[in-house]
Design a protein around this motif. Structure first.
Motif, PDB file in Angstrom:
ATOM      1  N   UNK A  28       0.817  -1.209   0.000  1.00  0.00           N
ATOM      2  CA  UNK A  28       0.000   0.000   0.000  1.00  0.00           C
ATOM      3  C   UNK A  28       0.853   1.261   0.000  1.00  0.00           C
ATOM      4  N   UNK A  29       2.178   1.108   0.005  1.00  0.00           N
ATOM      5  CA  UNK A  29       3.099   2.236  -0.151  1.00  0.00           C
ATOM      6  C   UNK A  29       3.845   1.989  -1.452  1.00  0.00           C
ATOM      7  N   UNK A  30       3.238   2.314  -2.592  1.00  0.00           N
ATOM      8  CA  UNK A  30       3.746   1.859  -3.893  1.00  0.00           C
ATOM      9  C   UNK A  30       5.211   2.172  -4.153  1.00  0.00           C
ATOM     10  N   UNK A  31       5.670   3.404  -3.857  1.00  0.00           N
ATOM     11  CA  UNK A  31       7.053   3.749  -4.209  1.00  0.00           C
ATOM     12  C   UNK A  31       8.049   2.940  -3.379  1.00  0.00           C
ATOM     13  N   UNK A  32       7.717   2.666  -2.121  1.00  0.00           N
ATOM     14  CA  UNK A  32       8.616   1.870  -1.290  1.00  0.00           C
ATOM     15  C   UNK A  32       8.571   0.395  -1.688  1.00  0.00           C
ATOM     16  N   UNK A  33       7.375  -0.055  -2.067  1.00  0.00           N
ATOM     17  CA  UNK A  33       7.246  -1.449  -2.477  1.00  0.00           C
ATOM     18  C   UNK A  33       8.049  -1.709  -3.748  1.00  0.00           C
ATOM     19  N   UNK A  34       7.976  -0.783  -4.699  1.00  0.00           N
ATOM     20  CA  UNK A  34       8.743  -0.954  -5.949  1.00  0.00           C
ATOM     21  C   UNK A  34      10.243  -0.930  -5.672  1.00  0.00           C
ATOM     22  N   UNK A  35      10.692  -0.012  -4.796  1.00  0.00           N
ATOM     23  CA  UNK A  35      12.116   0.062  -4.477  1.00  0.00           C
ATOM     24  C   UNK A  35      12.569  -1.207  -3.776  1.00  0.00           C
ATOM     25  N   UNK A  36      11.747  -1.703  -2.850  1.00  0.00           N
ATOM     26  CA  UNK A  36      12.133  -2.924  -2.139  1.00  0.00           C
ATOM     27  C   UNK A  36      12.265  -4.095  -3.113  1.00  0.00           C
TER      28      UNK A  36
END
Length: 314
Positions: free
Chosen positions: A193-201
């Motif tokens: 639900x935190x898209x930018x952090x999920x993509x970076x992870x």
């Protein structure tokens, strides 16, 4: 001539300050409590008690007692919030919550939510629901302010911040705190639900070798304008002060993927334009890559067995 008013009670100083404020504006307006009662619709005894300093009055009583005397509404409300906050703290002492920028765990975030609620004067659950146009219901709001749960997603936290009237810049710090907690502690279903952090992870989880890490740091360098190691070192001093200045030799080590877990790594990431919530993921990835890269090459010390070394590492 009316009877002389009793001195303000100052058991809780913030409540006493609110009483002083009400009395000062009533004196400025030249009104008796009966006059003020006629103007506001509150009884004279209610207004007298509100300005006694014994307990904080209702918010609308304190506001009306000041504004009908020509006083500033926002200052009256701010003083009322402080009075209500410190009275409730005196009634039920609790540990101090960490500042938003220091929040790291679910427990920290729950304490921050409670603190924001208390700082707003602890509105009723009906008020919370009304202020959010129903986005935050009674039961959910109650679970949040009693620390039984944390906001389920960013939208719910945004609604809560609306309810307790949190504005910038604190609002942005609170949202960063939620992102940080979910990044460090949240289950995968919440992290998504935190898209930018999920993509970076997802991207950083693919790093397997130091060469992979160095390549990604090189991308950051390019995006930051391709500064040299010396330029990065100089900028760490200007951004973070002498306490976070990274010498050029250390910058070179960091950009070569040789050290990623200390304060200097954060300073370099600051210079390269990496936000604080993303820095946590970079630090985790760097630590993982270095530990995996070194593990096959490390030999047990002379005189010890491999079993001994494994036991030492836990």
């Amino acid at each position: 001539m009316g009877r002389k008013e009793n001195p303000v009670v100052r058991k809780v100083p913030a409540v006493g300050r609110l009483a002083d404020f009400q009395r000062a504006w009533r004196a400025t307006a030249g009104l008796t409590y009966e006059d003020l009662a006629h103007a506001t619709g509150w009884s004279a005894s209610t207004l007298r008690n509100a300005a006694s300093g014994r307990r904080p009055p209702r918010r609308d009583v304190a506001r009306d007692a000041v504004t009908h005397c020509g006083g500033p509404e926002q200052e009256a409300i701010a003083l009322w919030r402080q009075a209500r906050y410190y009275q409730r703290l005196a009634d039920r002492p609790r540990p101090q919550a960490p500042a938003a920028h220091l929040v790291r765990t679910v427990v920290d975030l729950a304490a921050l939510v409670e603190e924001l609620y208390e700082k707003n004067g602890a509105p009723s659950m009906s008020e919370v629901e009304d202020r959010t146009d129903g986005r935050l219901g009674h039961s959910t709001a109650h679970r949040l302010v009693t620390k039984r749960t944390i906001p389920a997603d960013r939208d719910q936290f945004e609604a809560f911040l609306d309810a307790v009237e949190v504005h910038e810049p604190l609002r942005a710090q609170c949202m960063e705190a939620w992102d940080r907690v979910i990044t460090l502690n949240g289950p995968v279903r919440v992290q998504r639900k935190v898209p930018h952090l999920w993509r970076l992870r997802q991207k950083l989880d693919l790093l397997r070798t130091v060469d992979d890490l160095v390549a990604e740091l090189g991308v950051l360098r390019t995006m930051a304008g391709s500064p040299t190691d010396a330029e990065i070192a100089d900028r760490t001093a200007r951004i973070g002060g002498i306490g976070r200045w990274a010498p050029q030799t250390i910058v070179t080590q960091i950009m070569a993927g040789q050290r990623t877990v200390d304060l200097f790594f954060g300073s370099v990431l600051d210079v390269l334009g990496v936000p604080s919530d993303e820095q946590i993921l970079w630090r985790q990835a760097g630590q993982r890559v270095l530990s995996e890269d070194r593990a096959p090459h490390e030999l047990p010390p002379l005189g010890r067995t491999v079993t001994d070394s494994v036991e030492m590492l836990g």
